[in-house]
Design a protein around this motif. Structure first.
Motif, PDB file in Angstrom:
ATOM      1  N   GLN A  99      -5.607  22.295  35.558  1.00 21.24           N
ATOM      2  CA  GLN A  99      -4.773  22.199  36.315  1.00 21.24           C
ATOM      3  C   GLN A  99      -4.103  20.799  36.764  1.00 21.24           C
ATOM      4  O   GLN A  99      -2.829  20.631  36.840  1.00 21.24           O
ATOM      5  N   LEU A 100      -4.886  19.842  36.448  1.00 23.97           N
ATOM      6  CA  LEU A 100      -4.371  18.334  36.398  1.00 23.97           C
ATOM      7  C   LEU A 100      -3.216  18.093  35.675  1.00 23.97           C
ATOM      8  O   LEU A 100      -2.621  17.248  35.401  1.00 23.97           O
ATOM      9  N   ARG A 101      -3.541  18.718  34.428  1.00 28.41           N
ATOM     10  CA  ARG A 101      -2.346  18.574  33.422  1.00 28.41           C
ATOM     11  C   ARG A 101      -1.025  19.000  33.987  1.00 28.41           C
ATOM     12  O   ARG A 101      -0.061  18.993  33.063  1.00 28.41           O
ATOM     13  N   GLY A 102      -1.007  19.450  35.136  1.00 28.86           N
ATOM     14  CA  GLY A 102       0.397  19.900  35.504  1.00 28.86           C
ATOM     15  C   GLY A 102       0.729  21.644  35.344  1.00 28.86           C
ATOM     16  O   GLY A 102       1.828  21.845  35.401  1.00 28.86           O
ATOM     17  N   ILE A 103      -0.352  22.269  35.106  1.00 29.67           N
ATOM     18  CA  ILE A 103      -0.253  23.701  35.021  1.00 29.67           C
ATOM     19  C   ILE A 103      -0.620  24.474  36.343  1.00 29.67           C
ATOM     20  O   ILE A 103      -1.712  24.159  36.774  1.00 29.67           O
ATOM     21  N   ASP A 104       0.595  25.231  36.933  1.00 26.62           N
ATOM     22  CA  ASP A 104       0.213  25.905  38.044  1.00 26.62           C
ATOM     23  C   ASP A 104      -0.404  27.374  37.697  1.00 26.62           C
ATOM     24  O   ASP A 104       0.368  28.178  37.297  1.00 26.62           O
ATOM     25  N   ILE A 105      -1.537  27.316  37.800  1.00 28.89           N
ATOM     26  CA  ILE A 105      -2.315  28.667  37.494  1.00 28.89           C
ATOM     27  C   ILE A 105      -1.579  29.932  38.157  1.00 28.89           C
ATOM     28  O   ILE A 105      -1.299  30.884  37.451  1.00 28.89           O
ATOM     29  N   ASN A 106      -1.057  29.548  39.239  1.00 27.75           N
ATOM     30  CA  ASN A 106      -0.735  30.927  40.270  1.00 27.75           C
ATOM     31  C   ASN A 106       0.627  31.319  39.358  1.00 27.75           C
ATOM     32  O   ASN A 106       1.024  32.586  39.804  1.00 27.75           O
ATOM     33  N   MET A 107       1.211  30.438  38.771  1.00 22.90           N
ATOM     34  CA  MET A 107       2.721  30.942  38.348  1.00 22.90           C
ATOM     35  C   MET A 107       2.686  31.527  37.079  1.00 22.90           C
ATOM     36  O   MET A 107       3.548  31.806  36.401  1.00 22.90           O
ATOM     37  N   LEU A 108       1.351  31.489  36.296  1.00 25.70           N
ATOM     38  CA  LEU A 108       1.441  31.898  34.714  1.00 25.70           C
ATOM     39  C   LEU A 108       1.264  33.734  34.762  1.00 25.70           C
ATOM     40  O   LEU A 108       0.909  34.218  35.694  1.00 25.70           O
TER      41      LEU A 108
END
Ligand SMILES: Nc1ncnc2c1ncn2[C@@H]1O[C@H](COP(=O)(O)OP(=O)(O)O)[C@@H](O)[C@H]1O
Ligand SMILES: [Mg+2]
Lengths: 240, 219
Positions: free
Chosen positions: A160-169
């Protein structure tokens, strides 16, 4: 009382609790078992807050179960209908609650076991004549659980800290994320297991068939009382 | 100048044990702050609180003027890069190249751009010899450089590094120092946890110590 009850008695109680939680189907019986479990938990000083935290995420599942049970079970009175389609029935709600009780009971029996330290539980298994190899394996497994959990949490956080929004995947990408979570964990576990095997061999594990233990568990009066009470309580539950 | 990270009266309690007590702390961009402290004094906990990974029991934190409680991890990660104490836990792809490309692939960035950036990072962080090795088998220093490279791909304004000097030999440590200085000169602030007093004194602008749950300034 927390530390003074023999872990063998705790294992027995946990077995009784979880077996009745699985075998009984009536919701009122399950409620009784749950209450008994909570009372045992209070006696053994279980950390209820951590139990609650573990269970919290199942609450949504519980609602889903109620709805599924209501849709696919045609018995029972409809409580909520949408366009003539029974979405909630009283039977469905009862089954949902039963599942919830069951989950609570099983988590509680696990929590009761964790109130003894690992070494005592292992000793209990040994004195119950469980082969030491298996007892040792169980103990190692339990001991490494927190490490695995921490590892998975850290990887998940760093994804997540790499800038990935899990909820939007999309679903497909979420599954991909899960594969990223488990690959390194399996790798690490294998390497750790290998190192452990070497170190265990180096210390002469299974060098002799008969092992003796310095620490011996002894049944005390309080254990006998708790054991007797447990037998009475659970036989009562069967005929209740 | 407004501080980039501002920690106001933060306490952190874990099972009746107070790990941090009423901590006040401010960090500006363009500075290198070092945090020292004994093992178990709460340095990692403090870092994780500033990263929003752990929630403080009391107090507030502002990042770039925005309350931390209102930011999701993926947003924080684009402002602050975090190097875990256990670097192995933030490297998870099957190869160095995939590790670097990971976030960009998820964001569906053009493959040509991705391979250009990978090349750039591999050269900058001297990972040429490691590029086809599974990150799992890299040395500590290589793992760290790879982790820092992946962090920088997010263009953060700040770095929080949890014990980056541990497990590095003298040479690698100097290389790390130079690398971090370069990063600092690009305008990225640094908070570093370290035991290496010499290293800390050589590079930092300000030094803090965590003792008995409090953050004390040394300079
Ligand atoms: N998950 C946890 N459960 C219980 N205690 C913890 C946990 N995480 C940290 N601690 C305790 O908090 C204190 C600070 O830990 P940490 O921040 O990792 O210290 P440092 O990084 O300075 O060595 C330690 O005393 C540790 O025992
Ligand atoms: Mg630490």
């Amino acid at each position: 009382m927390k530390s003074s009850v023999d872990p063998r008695i705790k294992i027995f109680i946990a077995l009784c609790l979880s077996t009745s939680g699985v075998l009984f189907t009536r919701v009122d019986k399950l409620l009784v078992i749950l209450i008994i479990g909570v009372i045992y938990g209070l006696c053994f000083n279980v950390q209820y807050f951590s139990v609650y935290k573990r269970i919290r995420r199942y609450l949504q599942l519980f609602i889903v179960i109620i709805i599924i049970q209501s849709i696919f079970n045609h018995d029972g009175q409809a409580v909520l209908t949408i366009n003539g389609f029974a979405l909630l029935t009283d039977e469905g709600i009862i089954r949902g609650i039963s599942y919830l009780f069951r989950i609570y009971i099983i988590v509680l029996s696990g929590a009761i076991l964790t109130t003894s330290n690992m070494r005592d539980i292992l000793q209990a298994f040994i004195q119950l004549k469980l082969p030491y190899d298996i007892a040792f394996m169980v103990a190692i497994g339990i001991k490494f659980m927190p490490l695995l959990v921490e590892e998975i949490q850290n990887i998940f956080t760093s994804i997540q800290l790499r800038g990935i929004d899990i909820n939007m995947l999309s679903i497909k990408k979420r599954i991909e994320i899960v594969s990223y979570l488990f690959m390194p964990v399996i790798m690490n576990t294998l390497v750790r297991a290998k190192k452990l095997a070497i170190s265990v061999d180096a210390r002469g594990f299974r060098a002799y068939n008969k092992r003796t233990s310095l620490r011996q568990l002894r049944i005390k009066h309080i254990d006998e009382v708790v054991f007797f009470v447990t037998i009475v309580v659970f036989s009562g539950c069967i005929y209740f | 100048m407004k501080p980039f990270i501002s920690v106001n009266n933060v306490s952190y309690q874990l099972q009746n044990k107070e790990i941090l007590k009423d901590v006040n702390f401010k960090a500006n961009c363009y500075e290198w702050i070092s945090i020292i402290g004994d093992n178990g004094s709460g340095k990692t906990t403090f870092c994780k609180i500033m990263m929003g990974i752990l929630k403080p029991t009391k107090g507030e934190i502002y990042i770039d003027g925005e309350p931390l409680t209102e930011m999701a991890l993926f947003e924080i990660g684009q402002k602050i890069g975090y190097l875990f104490q256990n670097v192995g836990h933030q490297i998870f792809a099957p190869s160095v190249e995939e590790e670097l490309a990971f976030a960009m692939r998820f964001k569906e960035i053009d493959e040509i751009v991705i391979s250009k950036k990978i090349e750039e990072m591999i050269n900058r962080f001297k990972l040429q010899n490691a590029r086809h090795i599974a990150p799992y088998f890299l040395s500590q220093g290589e793992k760290q450089r790879l982790a820092i490279a992946t962090i920088l791909l997010n263009n953060p304004k700040f770095l929080i590094l949890d014990e980056p000097t541990t497990g590095l030999d003298y040479e690698r440590k100097n290389e790390l120092g130079k690398l971090l200085c370069q990063i600092k000169n690009e305008g990225i602030g640094i908070i570093m946890v370290s035991h290496d007093i010499e290293f800390v004194k050589q590079y930092s602008n300000r030094i803090f110590q965590i003792k008995d749950g409090r953050v004390i300034g040394e300079e």
